[in-house]
Scaffold this motif. Sequence first.
Motif, PDB file in Angstrom:
ATOM      1  N   SER A 130     -19.429 -12.913   2.766  1.00 31.26           N
ATOM      2  CA  SER A 130     -18.884 -13.899   1.836  1.00 31.26           C
ATOM      3  C   SER A 130     -19.014 -15.290   2.429  1.00 31.26           C
ATOM      4  CB  SER A 130     -17.400 -13.615   1.559  1.00 31.26           C
ATOM      5  OG  SER A 130     -16.784 -14.718   0.912  1.00 31.26           O
ATOM      6  N   PRO A 131     -19.481 -16.279   1.658  1.00 28.40           N
ATOM      7  CA  PRO A 131     -19.536 -17.650   2.184  1.00 28.40           C
ATOM      8  C   PRO A 131     -18.152 -18.216   2.472  1.00 28.40           C
ATOM      9  CG  PRO A 131     -20.074 -17.597  -0.155  1.00 28.40           C
ATOM     10  CD  PRO A 131     -20.044 -16.183   0.304  1.00 28.40           C
ATOM     11  N   PHE A 132     -17.112 -17.601   1.904  1.00 26.72           N
ATOM     12  CA  PHE A 132     -15.731 -18.027   2.171  1.00 26.72           C
ATOM     13  C   PHE A 132     -15.081 -17.169   3.256  1.00 26.72           C
ATOM     14  CE2 PHE A 132     -16.679 -19.663  -2.021  1.00 26.72           C
ATOM     15  CZ  PHE A 132     -16.119 -20.932  -2.011  1.00 26.72           C
ATOM     16  N   GLY A 133     -15.894 -16.374   3.961  1.00 30.01           N
ATOM     17  CA  GLY A 133     -15.402 -15.600   5.090  1.00 30.01           C
ATOM     18  C   GLY A 133     -14.345 -14.580   4.694  1.00 30.01           C
ATOM     19  N   VAL A 134     -13.319 -14.439   5.535  1.00 32.98           N
ATOM     20  CA  VAL A 134     -12.272 -13.441   5.304  1.00 32.98           C
ATOM     21  C   VAL A 134     -11.079 -14.024   4.557  1.00 32.98           C
ATOM     22  CG1 VAL A 134     -12.891 -12.014   7.293  1.00 32.98           C
ATOM     23  CG2 VAL A 134     -11.308 -13.926   7.601  1.00 32.98           C
ATOM     24  N   PRO A 140     -13.722 -14.592  -3.468  1.00 37.54           N
ATOM     25  CA  PRO A 140     -13.645 -13.619  -4.564  1.00 37.54           C
ATOM     26  C   PRO A 140     -13.825 -12.177  -4.097  1.00 37.54           C
ATOM     27  CG  PRO A 140     -14.914 -15.525  -5.258  1.00 37.54           C
ATOM     28  CD  PRO A 140     -14.679 -15.676  -3.778  1.00 37.54           C
ATOM     29  N   LEU A 141     -14.715 -11.939  -3.131  1.00 38.13           N
ATOM     30  CA  LEU A 141     -14.945 -10.588  -2.627  1.00 38.13           C
ATOM     31  C   LEU A 141     -13.699 -10.027  -1.964  1.00 38.13           C
ATOM     32  CD1 LEU A 141     -16.853  -8.236  -2.037  1.00 38.13           C
ATOM     33  CD2 LEU A 141     -17.603  -9.449   0.040  1.00 38.13           C
ATOM     34  N   VAL A 142     -13.061 -10.805  -1.119  1.00 35.90           N
ATOM     35  CA  VAL A 142     -11.857 -10.361  -0.426  1.00 35.90           C
ATOM     36  C   VAL A 142     -10.684 -10.220  -1.400  1.00 35.90           C
ATOM     37  CG1 VAL A 142     -10.177 -10.919   1.376  1.00 35.90           C
ATOM     38  CG2 VAL A 142     -12.615 -11.323   1.773  1.00 35.90           C
ATOM     39  N   LEU A 143     -10.530 -11.170  -2.310  1.00 34.11           N
ATOM     40  CA  LEU A 143      -9.448 -11.102  -3.292  1.00 34.11           C
ATOM     41  C   LEU A 143      -9.515  -9.821  -4.100  1.00 34.11           C
ATOM     42  CD1 LEU A 143      -9.442 -14.789  -4.621  1.00 34.11           C
ATOM     43  CD2 LEU A 143      -7.576 -13.679  -3.395  1.00 34.11           C
ATOM     44  N   SER A 145     -10.995  -7.101  -3.365  1.00 34.13           N
ATOM     45  CA  SER A 145     -11.024  -5.896  -2.537  1.00 34.13           C
ATOM     46  C   SER A 145      -9.688  -5.584  -1.882  1.00 34.13           C
ATOM     47  CB  SER A 145     -12.098  -6.036  -1.447  1.00 34.13           C
ATOM     48  OG  SER A 145     -13.385  -6.171  -2.008  1.00 34.13           O
ATOM     49  N   PHE A 146      -8.993  -6.616  -1.366  1.00 33.13           N
ATOM     50  CA  PHE A 146      -7.813  -6.370  -0.536  1.00 33.13           C
ATOM     51  C   PHE A 146      -6.502  -6.943  -1.069  1.00 33.13           C
ATOM     52  CE2 PHE A 146     -10.920  -5.467   2.882  1.00 33.13           C
ATOM     53  CZ  PHE A 146     -10.327  -4.337   3.430  1.00 33.13           C
ATOM     54  N   VAL A 147      -6.529  -7.833  -2.042  1.00 33.70           N
ATOM     55  CA  VAL A 147      -5.296  -8.512  -2.468  1.00 33.70           C
ATOM     56  C   VAL A 147      -4.716  -7.831  -3.705  1.00 33.70           C
ATOM     57  CG1 VAL A 147      -4.298 -10.705  -3.223  1.00 33.70           C
ATOM     58  CG2 VAL A 147      -6.096 -10.683  -1.475  1.00 33.70           C
ATOM     59  N   GLY A 148      -3.497  -7.309  -3.569  1.00 26.62           N
ATOM     60  CA  GLY A 148      -2.878  -6.524  -4.626  1.00 26.62           C
ATOM     61  C   GLY A 148      -2.705  -7.276  -5.931  1.00 26.62           C
ATOM     62  N   THR A 149      -2.362  -8.551  -5.876  1.00 24.75           N
ATOM     63  CA  THR A 149      -2.148  -9.319  -7.099  1.00 24.75           C
ATOM     64  C   THR A 149      -3.446  -9.573  -7.856  1.00 24.75           C
ATOM     65  OG1 THR A 149      -2.205 -11.343  -5.750  1.00 24.75           O
ATOM     66  CG2 THR A 149      -0.035 -10.441  -6.306  1.00 24.75           C
ATOM     67  N   TYR A 150      -4.584  -9.327  -7.229  1.00 18.39           N
ATOM     68  CA  TYR A 150      -5.883  -9.398  -7.894  1.00 18.39           C
ATOM     69  C   TYR A 150      -6.434  -7.987  -8.141  1.00 18.39           C
ATOM     70  CZ  TYR A 150      -6.337 -14.457  -7.468  1.00 18.39           C
ATOM     71  OH  TYR A 150      -6.160 -15.824  -7.612  1.00 18.39           O
ATOM     72  N   ASN A 151      -5.541  -6.999  -8.214  1.00 11.38           N
ATOM     73  CA  ASN A 151      -5.924  -5.591  -8.427  1.00 11.38           C
ATOM     74  C   ASN A 151      -6.872  -5.115  -7.340  1.00 11.38           C
ATOM     75  OD1 ASN A 151      -4.475  -5.803 -10.858  1.00 11.38           O
ATOM     76  ND2 ASN A 151      -6.310  -6.361 -12.004  1.00 11.38           N
ATOM     77  N   GLY A 152      -6.588  -5.462  -6.090  1.00 16.60           N
ATOM     78  CA  GLY A 152      -7.473  -5.135  -4.975  1.00 16.60           C
ATOM     79  C   GLY A 152      -7.971  -3.698  -5.022  1.00 16.60           C
ATOM     80  N   ALA A 153      -9.286  -3.531  -4.930  1.00 12.49           N
ATOM     81  CA  ALA A 153      -9.905  -2.217  -5.104  1.00 12.49           C
ATOM     82  C   ALA A 153      -9.582  -1.260  -3.965  1.00 12.49           C
ATOM     83  CB  ALA A 153     -11.417  -2.373  -5.245  1.00 12.49           C
ATOM     84  N   ASN A 291     -10.585  -1.755 -16.882  1.00 14.69           N
ATOM     85  CA  ASN A 291     -10.180  -3.122 -16.587  1.00 14.69           C
ATOM     86  C   ASN A 291     -11.334  -3.837 -15.892  1.00 14.69           C
ATOM     87  OD1 ASN A 291      -9.015  -5.076 -14.283  1.00 14.69           O
ATOM     88  ND2 ASN A 291      -7.645  -5.144 -16.045  1.00 14.69           N
ATOM     89  N   LYS A 292     -11.649  -5.047 -16.348  1.00 12.63           N
ATOM     90  CA  LYS A 292     -12.721  -5.834 -15.735  1.00 12.63           C
ATOM     91  C   LYS A 292     -12.159  -7.172 -15.261  1.00 12.63           C
ATOM     92  CE  LYS A 292     -16.317  -3.801 -18.655  1.00 12.63           C
ATOM     93  NZ  LYS A 292     -17.381  -4.062 -19.660  1.00 12.63           N
ATOM     94  N   ARG A 293     -12.647  -7.605 -14.106  1.00 12.76           N
ATOM     95  CA  ARG A 293     -12.172  -8.865 -13.544  1.00 12.76           C
ATOM     96  C   ARG A 293     -13.334  -9.657 -12.987  1.00 12.76           C
ATOM     97  NH1 ARG A 293      -6.440  -9.377 -11.480  1.00 12.76           N
ATOM     98  NH2 ARG A 293      -6.187 -11.654 -11.569  1.00 12.76           N
ATOM     99  N   ASP A 294     -13.371 -10.955 -13.298  1.00 11.71           N
ATOM    100  CA  ASP A 294     -14.370 -11.873 -12.757  1.00 11.71           C
ATOM    101  C   ASP A 294     -13.647 -13.008 -12.055  1.00 11.71           C
ATOM    102  OD1 ASP A 294     -17.237 -11.161 -13.945  1.00 11.71           O
ATOM    103  OD2 ASP A 294     -15.743 -10.774 -15.497  1.00 11.71           O
ATOM    104  N   THR A 295     -14.034 -13.253 -10.808  1.00 12.54           N
ATOM    105  CA  THR A 295     -13.468 -14.345 -10.022  1.00 12.54           C
ATOM    106  C   THR A 295     -14.607 -15.128  -9.392  1.00 12.54           C
ATOM    107  OG1 THR A 295     -11.567 -12.928  -9.474  1.00 12.54           O
ATOM    108  CG2 THR A 295     -11.814 -14.974  -8.233  1.00 12.54           C
ATOM    109  N   ALA A 296     -14.572 -16.448  -9.537  1.00 11.12           N
ATOM    110  CA  ALA A 296     -15.614 -17.302  -8.965  1.00 11.12           C
ATOM    111  C   ALA A 296     -14.965 -18.464  -8.222  1.00 11.12           C
ATOM    112  CB  ALA A 296     -16.536 -17.839 -10.060  1.00 11.12           C
ATOM    113  N   SER A 297     -15.572 -18.857  -7.106  1.00  9.26           N
ATOM    114  CA  SER A 297     -15.096 -19.999  -6.317  1.00  9.26           C
ATOM    115  C   SER A 297     -16.261 -20.916  -5.963  1.00  9.26           C
ATOM    116  CB  SER A 297     -14.431 -19.534  -5.015  1.00  9.26           C
ATOM    117  OG  SER A 297     -13.240 -18.823  -5.257  1.00  9.26           O
TER     118      SER A 297
END
Length: 336
Positions: A130-134, A140-143, A145-153, A291-297
């Motif tokens: 990810s260009p935004f690292g960890v 968006p990748l980390v959010l 994948s790991f963040v519950g409020t973003y339905n982390g996978a 459920n589908k989610r799109d996040t962009a930064s």
Amino acid sequence: MMKLGAGFIVAGAAFNAFAQETTQVQLYGLIGAYVAKSERSGGPAAVTQLGHGGLTTSYWGVRGSEDLGGGYKAIFALESFFQTDTGGQGRNATDPLFSRNAFVGVESGFGRLTFGRQTNPTYVNMGTLSPFGVSVVFSPLVLQSFVGTYNGALIGDTVWNNTIQYATPRVGGLAGSVIYGLGEVAGSSGTANLGLHANYVNGNFSAAFSAQRFRVPVTAPLTQQNGYLLGATYDFKVAKVYGSLVKTDSSGVSNDTRTYDVGLRVPVTQSGALLAEWAHTKRTRAGLADNKRDTASVGYDHFLSKRTDVYAVYSRDRQSGFDSAGTIGVGMRHTF
């Protein structure tokens, strides 16, 4: 980074008789803070906040090594997250003192064997893709994948408890690791977490792979989740491109995900770069609509020195059944 002699631990004590000239203890860390107006799709109303971390979660640590002879070293690390905005310990009130890492082990030319609480290598690999690292705030990748409020996978934390990890030396650009987290469940020795990981670096090209089986703590109706990460980057010098896939499947009940992520880092000055990333996750659940989610930064990161940078980021988030929402923030981080 400050180096301290062995006497830092037991200065003047009889135990120091065995300390060798090659013994080292280092104090190090990173402190960051950001100001943002934050809102996510399907979440509460926007809030303006001073947050801790940002592009990297703030932490401090102490690590050391001692030459044991024969090419072997004893090693340890104690690392703690902290909250810049309040001075609080950990990422939140439930974190232990040494929430980022707390391990001891042995290192040699054959690799490294460590025991304790350790950062999940899936999270480490993800940061390289990810260009935004960890960042648990802007990536968006980390959010997703790991963040519950973003339905982390991925079920589970970015740090695992009760682990034994073996990491290989890097050979021909390839390095790998195996991590096993004892479940410590009475009468169920097979209740444990397991991860297999690899990363490869060759010139401008890099790739990473992670596979993890997560069982503790998983609550019914789920009994186990398998997660997979595969991705690669290539640095064309005028731009670095990123691409990755995250897949999960579960046992006990259908709750599976697929995440696709692409990113870009474009140097615009000797000290600054434009960052952009988009992630899309589709979640399939038993008896429920997908459920589908799109996040962009998009953002700009500028280094004032080797160890200090400032940045600005705008994120847009949307999930099925809800309006899109945005986050805008500016921040600063410093390593020591």
